[in-house]
Design a protein around this motif. Structure first.
Motif, PDB file in Angstrom:
ATOM      1  N   THR A   1      -8.198   6.772   4.991  1.00 34.34           N
ATOM      2  CA  THR A   1      -7.481   5.544   4.676  1.00 34.34           C
ATOM      3  C   THR A   1      -7.030   5.620   3.229  1.00 34.34           C
ATOM      4  N   LYS A   2      -5.718   5.652   3.003  1.00 33.48           N
ATOM      5  CA  LYS A   2      -5.210   5.650   1.631  1.00 33.48           C
ATOM      6  C   LYS A   2      -5.367   4.251   1.048  1.00 33.48           C
ATOM      7  N   ASN A   3      -5.373   4.183  -0.286  1.00 29.29           N
ATOM      8  CA  ASN A   3      -5.557   2.893  -0.942  1.00 29.29           C
ATOM      9  C   ASN A   3      -4.509   1.891  -0.484  1.00 29.29           C
ATOM     10  N   THR A   4      -5.005   0.753  -0.040  1.00 27.82           N
ATOM     11  CA  THR A   4      -4.178  -0.322   0.460  1.00 27.82           C
ATOM     12  C   THR A   4      -4.555  -1.586  -0.292  1.00 27.82           C
ATOM     13  N   LYS A   5      -3.561  -2.394  -0.617  1.00 28.18           N
ATOM     14  CA  LYS A   5      -3.748  -3.539  -1.497  1.00 28.18           C
ATOM     15  C   LYS A   5      -3.838  -4.847  -0.703  1.00 28.18           C
ATOM     16  N   PHE A   6      -4.884  -5.622  -1.000  1.00 26.22           N
ATOM     17  CA  PHE A   6      -5.075  -6.941  -0.419  1.00 26.22           C
ATOM     18  C   PHE A   6      -5.126  -7.970  -1.543  1.00 26.22           C
ATOM     19  N   ALA A   7      -4.889  -9.231  -1.214  1.00 24.42           N
ATOM     20  CA  ALA A   7      -4.927 -10.308  -2.209  1.00 24.42           C
ATOM     21  C   ALA A   7      -6.366 -10.661  -2.550  1.00 24.42           C
ATOM     22  N   SER A   8      -6.611 -10.910  -3.829  1.00 26.59           N
ATOM     23  CA  SER A   8      -7.923 -11.392  -4.268  1.00 26.59           C
ATOM     24  C   SER A   8      -7.873 -12.918  -4.358  1.00 26.59           C
TER      25      SER A   8
ATOM     26  N   TYR B   1       0.947 -10.358   5.328  1.00 24.41           N
ATOM     27  CA  TYR B   1       0.408 -10.172   6.661  1.00 24.41           C
ATOM     28  C   TYR B   1      -1.110 -10.225   6.535  1.00 24.41           C
ATOM     29  N   THR B   2      -1.797 -10.780   7.517  1.00 19.88           N
ATOM     30  CA  THR B   2      -3.246 -10.885   7.410  1.00 19.88           C
ATOM     31  C   THR B   2      -3.950 -10.004   8.440  1.00 19.88           C
ATOM     32  N   TYR B   3      -5.121  -9.546   8.041  1.00 16.34           N
ATOM     33  CA  TYR B   3      -5.998  -8.778   8.916  1.00 16.34           C
ATOM     34  C   TYR B   3      -7.322  -9.527   9.018  1.00 16.34           C
ATOM     35  N   THR B   4      -7.914  -9.499  10.206  1.00 17.21           N
ATOM     36  CA  THR B   4      -9.125 -10.274  10.465  1.00 17.21           C
ATOM     37  C   THR B   4     -10.217  -9.381  11.035  1.00 17.21           C
ATOM     38  N   TRP B   5     -11.448  -9.634  10.570  1.00 14.20           N
ATOM     39  CA  TRP B   5     -12.626  -8.921  11.051  1.00 14.20           C
ATOM     40  C   TRP B   5     -13.579  -9.936  11.669  1.00 14.20           C
ATOM     41  N   ASP B   6     -14.280  -9.549  12.723  1.00 18.29           N
ATOM     42  CA  ASP B   6     -15.313 -10.374  13.334  1.00 18.29           C
ATOM     43  C   ASP B   6     -16.604 -10.119  12.556  1.00 18.29           C
ATOM     44  N   VAL B   7     -17.067 -11.113  11.836  1.00 19.57           N
ATOM     45  CA  VAL B   7     -18.278 -10.977  11.014  1.00 19.57           C
ATOM     46  C   VAL B   7     -19.407 -11.873  11.545  1.00 19.57           C
ATOM     47  N   THR B   8     -19.357 -12.145  12.844  1.00 23.57           N
ATOM     48  CA  THR B   8     -20.379 -12.982  13.466  1.00 23.57           C
ATOM     49  C   THR B   8     -21.777 -12.443  13.196  1.00 23.57           C
ATOM     50  N   GLU B   9     -21.955 -11.139  13.325  1.00 23.46           N
ATOM     51  CA  GLU B   9     -23.270 -10.530  13.108  1.00 23.46           C
ATOM     52  C   GLU B   9     -23.784 -10.802  11.694  1.00 23.46           C
TER      53      GLU B   9
ATOM     54  N   ASP C   1     -17.521  -4.521  12.132  1.00 26.24           N
ATOM     55  CA  ASP C   1     -16.261  -4.593  12.872  1.00 26.24           C
ATOM     56  C   ASP C   1     -15.230  -3.787  12.097  1.00 26.24           C
ATOM     57  N   TYR C   2     -14.158  -3.429  12.768  1.00 28.67           N
ATOM     58  CA  TYR C   2     -13.065  -2.766  12.057  1.00 28.67           C
ATOM     59  C   TYR C   2     -11.741  -3.282  12.586  1.00 28.67           C
ATOM     60  N   THR C   3     -10.734  -3.125  11.769  1.00 24.61           N
ATOM     61  CA  THR C   3      -9.380  -3.467  12.183  1.00 24.61           C
ATOM     62  C   THR C   3      -8.505  -2.256  11.962  1.00 24.61           C
ATOM     63  N   THR C   4      -7.536  -2.087  12.818  1.00 23.14           N
ATOM     64  CA  THR C   4      -6.589  -0.982  12.720  1.00 23.14           C
ATOM     65  C   THR C   4      -5.279  -1.525  12.193  1.00 23.14           C
ATOM     66  N   ALA C   5      -4.705  -0.823  11.248  1.00 27.38           N
ATOM     67  CA  ALA C   5      -3.427  -1.247  10.685  1.00 27.38           C
ATOM     68  C   ALA C   5      -2.472  -0.068  10.648  1.00 27.38           C
ATOM     69  N   THR C   6      -1.314  -0.219  11.264  1.00 28.39           N
ATOM     70  CA  THR C   6      -0.257   0.780  11.124  1.00 28.39           C
ATOM     71  C   THR C   6       0.646   0.269  10.020  1.00 28.39           C
ATOM     72  N   LEU C   7       0.570   0.932   8.882  1.00 30.57           N
ATOM     73  CA  LEU C   7       1.262   0.460   7.693  1.00 30.57           C
ATOM     74  C   LEU C   7       2.396   1.391   7.312  1.00 30.57           C
TER      75      LEU C   7
ATOM     76  N   GLY D   1       0.794  -1.215   0.000  1.00 25.04           N
ATOM     77  CA  GLY D   1       0.000   0.000   0.000  1.00 25.04           C
ATOM     78  C   GLY D   1       0.819   1.253   0.000  1.00 25.04           C
ATOM     79  N   THR D   2       1.110   1.751   1.141  1.00 31.02           N
ATOM     80  CA  THR D   2       1.650   3.092   1.279  1.00 31.02           C
ATOM     81  C   THR D   2       3.162   3.098   1.488  1.00 31.02           C
ATOM     82  N   ALA D   3       3.770   4.208   1.151  1.00 32.41           N
ATOM     83  CA  ALA D   3       5.203   4.391   1.393  1.00 32.41           C
ATOM     84  C   ALA D   3       5.448   5.169   2.676  1.00 32.41           C
ATOM     85  N   GLU D   4       4.382   5.688   3.259  1.00 33.07           N
ATOM     86  CA  GLU D   4       4.518   6.458   4.494  1.00 33.07           C
ATOM     87  C   GLU D   4       3.904   5.680   5.652  1.00 33.07           C
ATOM     88  N   THR D   5       4.398   5.915   6.847  1.00 43.65           N
ATOM     89  CA  THR D   5       3.834   5.253   8.014  1.00 43.65           C
ATOM     90  C   THR D   5       2.569   5.982   8.443  1.00 43.65           C
ATOM     91  N   SER D   6       1.491   5.226   8.581  1.00 40.50           N
ATOM     92  CA  SER D   6       0.226   5.814   8.981  1.00 40.50           C
ATOM     93  C   SER D   6      -0.670   4.720   9.542  1.00 40.50           C
TER      94      SER D   6
END
Length: 173
Positions: free
Chosen positions: A160-167, A128-136, A114-120, A71-76
Motif C-alpha cells: 500500500t503506497k502512502n495515501t492521504k486521509f483527513a485529520s 470520498y470516505t472509507y469505512t471499517w467495521d470496528v465492532t470488535e 477489518d479492512y477496506t479495499t480501495a482502487t485509487l 494519494g497516488t498518481a497511478e491506478t492501484s
C-alpha cells in the motif's frame, strides 16, 4: 465511530489523531491536516469523550470512517486495515516510541479487525470516505479508560503506497 443503537460523545472535542512514518522516526506530526497510511506509515485516532456503555449493553455494530484526500498518481488497489490499539499514546507519538519497549501506540499486526479495499487513481474524487467495521474494538472498550484508539495501517501481504486521509484538523479552505 458509529455505534448502533446510536451513542454519541457529548462533544466532538477531545479527538487525538496523528500518523507515524518509519522513514522519519522522530517526527511527531500532530496538528497536521493529513494522516497518511501505507507500507511505511500508519495513522492513529482516539477520543477522550467516548461515552460510557453499560456492561450489560451489547454493541451490535460500530464503524469508523475516514475521508480520503489524495494519494497516488497511478491506478492501484490498496488494502487498509483497522487495528485495536493496546497501549497508551498521545500527540507526541513517533515511530521510535511505537518501536520502543514498552511501546506507545502498540497494536498486533496479525490481529486485523477489518479492512477496506480501495482502487485509487489520480481521478478518484477527494472527500470520498472509507469505512471499517470496528465492532470488535468497541465490544472490548466500552469506556474512555479502556479505549486506546484505532490504528489504520497496511495489512500483511499487501503493498500500500502512502495515501492521504483527513485529520481532525483538516479544513477545506
Amino acid at each position: 465511530v458509529t455505534i448502533d443503537p446510536a451513542v454519541y460523545p457529548a462533544t466532538a472535542s477531545g479527538v487525538t489523531d496523528t500518523y507515524i512514518n518509519s522513514y522519519s522516526k522522530t517526527l511527531a506530526p500532530y496538528n497536521y491536516q493529513y494522516l497518511y497510511v501505507g507500507n511505511t506509515t500508519q495513522f492513529y485516532w482516539k477520543t477522550a469523550n467516548m461515552p460510557t456503555i453499560p456492561d450489560s449493553a451489547y454493541v451490535t455494530k460500530a464503524t469508523f470512517t475516514a475521508k480520503y484526500i489524495g494519494g497516488t498518481a497511478e491506478t492501484s488497489t490498496y488494502y487498509f486495515g483497522a487495528y485495536q490499539v493496546t497501549s497508551e499514546w498521545d500527540n507526541t507519538l513517533t515511530w521510535n516510541k511505537y518501536k520502543a519497549s514498552p511501546a506507545s501506540g502498540a497494536y498486533v499486526y496479525a490481529d486485523i479487525v477489518d479492512y477496506t479495499t480501495a482502487t485509487l487513481a489520480a481521478g478518484v474524487p477527494k472527500d470520498y470516505t472509507y469505512t471499517w467495521d470496528v465492532t470488535e474494538i468497541m465490544r472490548n472498550c466500552k469506556d474512555s479508560n479502556s479505549f486506546k484508539g484505532i490504528c489504520i495501517s497496511d495489512i500483511p501481504g499487501y503493498t500500500t503506497k502512502n495515501t492521504k486521509f483527513a485529520s481532525s484538523e483538516y479544513t477545506t479552505v
